[in-house]
Design a protein around this motif. Sequence first.
Motif, PDB file in Angstrom:
ATOM      1  N   LEU A  18     -14.039 130.822 -97.163  1.00 49.19           N
ATOM      2  CA  LEU A  18     -14.652 132.018 -96.610  1.00 49.19           C
ATOM      3  C   LEU A  18     -13.922 132.372 -95.323  1.00 49.19           C
ATOM      4  N   ILE A  19     -14.080 133.596 -94.867  1.00 52.10           N
ATOM      5  CA  ILE A  19     -13.413 134.065 -93.654  1.00 52.10           C
ATOM      6  C   ILE A  19     -14.452 134.133 -92.543  1.00 52.10           C
ATOM      7  N   PHE A  20     -14.248 133.351 -91.483  1.00 51.13           N
ATOM      8  CA  PHE A  20     -15.153 133.377 -90.337  1.00 51.13           C
ATOM      9  C   PHE A  20     -14.377 133.868 -89.125  1.00 51.13           C
ATOM     10  N   GLU A  21     -14.693 135.073 -88.691  1.00 53.14           N
ATOM     11  CA  GLU A  21     -14.055 135.687 -87.528  1.00 53.14           C
ATOM     12  C   GLU A  21     -12.539 135.566 -87.577  1.00 53.14           C
ATOM     13  N   GLY A  22     -11.974 135.836 -88.751  1.00 53.93           N
ATOM     14  CA  GLY A  22     -10.526 135.846 -88.925  1.00 53.93           C
ATOM     15  C   GLY A  22      -9.909 134.527 -89.357  1.00 53.93           C
ATOM     16  N   SER A  23     -10.666 133.445 -89.344  1.00 50.03           N
ATOM     17  CA  SER A  23     -10.145 132.136 -89.752  1.00 50.03           C
ATOM     18  C   SER A  23     -10.649 131.780 -91.147  1.00 50.03           C
ATOM     19  N   GLN A  24      -9.812 131.140 -91.923  1.00 51.83           N
ATOM     20  CA  GLN A  24     -10.221 130.700 -93.249  1.00 51.83           C
ATOM     21  C   GLN A  24     -10.882 129.327 -93.136  1.00 51.83           C
ATOM     22  N   LEU A  25     -12.089 129.222 -93.691  1.00 49.85           N
ATOM     23  CA  LEU A  25     -12.828 127.957 -93.658  1.00 49.85           C
ATOM     24  C   LEU A  25     -13.139 127.519 -95.085  1.00 49.85           C
ATOM     25  N   PRO A  26     -12.738 126.308 -95.459  1.00 47.98           N
ATOM     26  CA  PRO A  26     -13.056 125.820 -96.801  1.00 47.98           C
ATOM     27  C   PRO A  26     -14.524 125.409 -96.899  1.00 47.98           C
ATOM     28  N   PHE A  27     -15.051 125.450 -98.102  1.00 44.96           N
ATOM     29  CA  PHE A  27     -16.416 124.978 -98.340  1.00 44.96           C
ATOM     30  C   PHE A  27     -16.488 124.337 -99.710  1.00 44.96           C
ATOM     31  N   ARG A  28     -17.530 123.551 -99.910  1.00 47.23           N
ATOM     32  CA  ARG A  28     -17.751 122.908-101.207  1.00 47.23           C
ATOM     33  C   ARG A  28     -18.606 123.812-102.088  1.00 47.23           C
ATOM     34  N   PRO A  29     -18.397 123.774-103.395  1.00 48.71           N
ATOM     35  CA  PRO A  29     -19.261 124.561-104.291  1.00 48.71           C
ATOM     36  C   PRO A  29     -20.730 124.209-104.052  1.00 48.71           C
ATOM     37  N   GLY A  30     -21.560 125.222-103.933  1.00 48.57           N
ATOM     38  CA  GLY A  30     -22.987 125.011-103.697  1.00 48.57           C
ATOM     39  C   GLY A  30     -23.383 125.005-102.237  1.00 48.57           C
ATOM     40  N   ASP A  31     -22.413 124.992-101.317  1.00 49.69           N
ATOM     41  CA  ASP A  31     -22.728 125.006 -99.889  1.00 49.69           C
ATOM     42  C   ASP A  31     -23.385 126.310 -99.481  1.00 49.69           C
ATOM     43  N   SER A  32     -24.309 126.208 -98.544  1.00 50.77           N
ATOM     44  CA  SER A  32     -24.797 127.420 -97.885  1.00 50.77           C
ATOM     45  C   SER A  32     -23.748 127.810 -96.845  1.00 50.77           C
ATOM     46  N   VAL A  33     -23.830 129.032 -96.362  1.00 50.75           N
ATOM     47  CA  VAL A  33     -22.910 129.470 -95.315  1.00 50.75           C
ATOM     48  C   VAL A  33     -23.103 128.601 -94.075  1.00 50.75           C
ATOM     49  N   CYS A  80     -28.428 129.844 -93.697  1.00 53.67           N
ATOM     50  CA  CYS A  80     -28.882 128.637 -94.402  1.00 53.67           C
ATOM     51  C   CYS A  80     -29.385 128.949 -95.802  1.00 53.67           C
ATOM     52  N   LEU A  81     -29.759 130.208 -96.063  1.00 53.63           N
ATOM     53  CA  LEU A  81     -30.275 130.596 -97.376  1.00 53.63           C
ATOM     54  C   LEU A  81     -29.251 131.341 -98.217  1.00 53.63           C
ATOM     55  N   THR A  82     -28.058 131.561 -97.662  1.00 59.72           N
ATOM     56  CA  THR A  82     -27.030 132.319 -98.363  1.00 59.72           C
ATOM     57  C   THR A  82     -25.951 131.370 -98.847  1.00 59.72           C
ATOM     58  N   ARG A  83     -25.726 131.376-100.147  1.00 61.61           N
ATOM     59  CA  ARG A  83     -24.706 130.511-100.733  1.00 61.61           C
ATOM     60  C   ARG A  83     -23.321 131.072-100.445  1.00 61.61           C
ATOM     61  N   ALA A  84     -22.422 130.221 -99.984  1.00 64.00           N
ATOM     62  CA  ALA A  84     -21.051 130.640 -99.691  1.00 64.00           C
ATOM     63  C   ALA A  84     -20.326 130.983-100.984  1.00 64.00           C
ATOM     64  N   HIS A  85     -19.487 132.005-100.917  1.00 61.23           N
ATOM     65  CA  HIS A  85     -18.647 132.338-102.064  1.00 61.23           C
ATOM     66  C   HIS A  85     -17.262 132.722-101.560  1.00 61.23           C
ATOM     67  N   PRO A  86     -16.237 132.539-102.380  1.00 59.05           N
ATOM     68  CA  PRO A  86     -14.867 132.816-101.961  1.00 59.05           C
ATOM     69  C   PRO A  86     -14.689 134.252-101.473  1.00 59.05           C
ATOM     70  N   GLY A  87     -13.997 134.402-100.348  1.00 58.27           N
ATOM     71  CA  GLY A  87     -13.702 135.716 -99.799  1.00 58.27           C
ATOM     72  C   GLY A  87     -14.787 136.320 -98.936  1.00 58.27           C
ATOM     73  N   MET A  88     -15.920 135.660 -98.827  1.00 60.63           N
ATOM     74  CA  MET A  88     -17.022 136.140 -98.001  1.00 60.63           C
ATOM     75  C   MET A  88     -16.544 136.260 -96.553  1.00 60.63           C
ATOM     76  N   VAL A  89     -16.927 137.353 -95.881  1.00 59.24           N
ATOM     77  CA  VAL A  89     -16.541 137.569 -94.482  1.00 59.24           C
ATOM     78  C   VAL A  89     -17.774 137.365 -93.617  1.00 59.24           C
ATOM     79  N   VAL A  90     -17.698 136.393 -92.703  1.00 59.20           N
ATOM     80  CA  VAL A  90     -18.833 136.015 -91.860  1.00 59.20           C
ATOM     81  C   VAL A  90     -18.444 136.185 -90.400  1.00 59.20           C
ATOM     82  N   ARG A  91     -19.365 136.741 -89.620  1.00 61.90           N
ATOM     83  CA  ARG A  91     -19.162 136.889 -88.173  1.00 61.90           C
ATOM     84  C   ARG A  91     -20.410 136.435 -87.446  1.00 61.90           C
ATOM     85  N   ARG A  92     -20.226 136.041 -86.194  1.00 66.06           N
ATOM     86  CA  ARG A  92     -21.385 135.697 -85.364  1.00 66.06           C
ATOM     87  C   ARG A  92     -22.259 136.934 -85.188  1.00 66.06           C
TER      88      ARG A  92
END
Length: 100
Positions: A18-33, A80-92
């Motif tokens: 997923l993309i967090f404020e311009g940085s790529q962060l890996p996650f495991r399948p099933g992880d919440s954001v 905590c209730l949103t499942r991470a998915h590839p390409g998701m863009v997350v910001r503070r």
Amino acid sequence: MFTRVECSSALPAGDNVLIFEGSQLPFRPGDSVAAALLEAGVSPLRKNPVDESPRAPFCMMGVCFECLVEIDGKQNQQSCLTRAHPGMVVRRQRGARTLA
């Protein structure tokens, strides 16, 4: 401090990023954001809009609302209730939610 309760600490290879404020962060399948961000060492996720105190995930089950972030342009999303998915863009979450 966030610690996973499982045997393997290795992140899987692949497109689970997923993309967090311009940085790529890996996650495991099933992880919440929230879990993906905590695993990557991201904290705090927002500041209290009244007194600017730092906030981070606390309950990890949607009760406390301390984990609010902006996901794909939508404010006030509970990470905590949103499942991470590839390409998701997350910001503070910055300040109080803006109204249209």
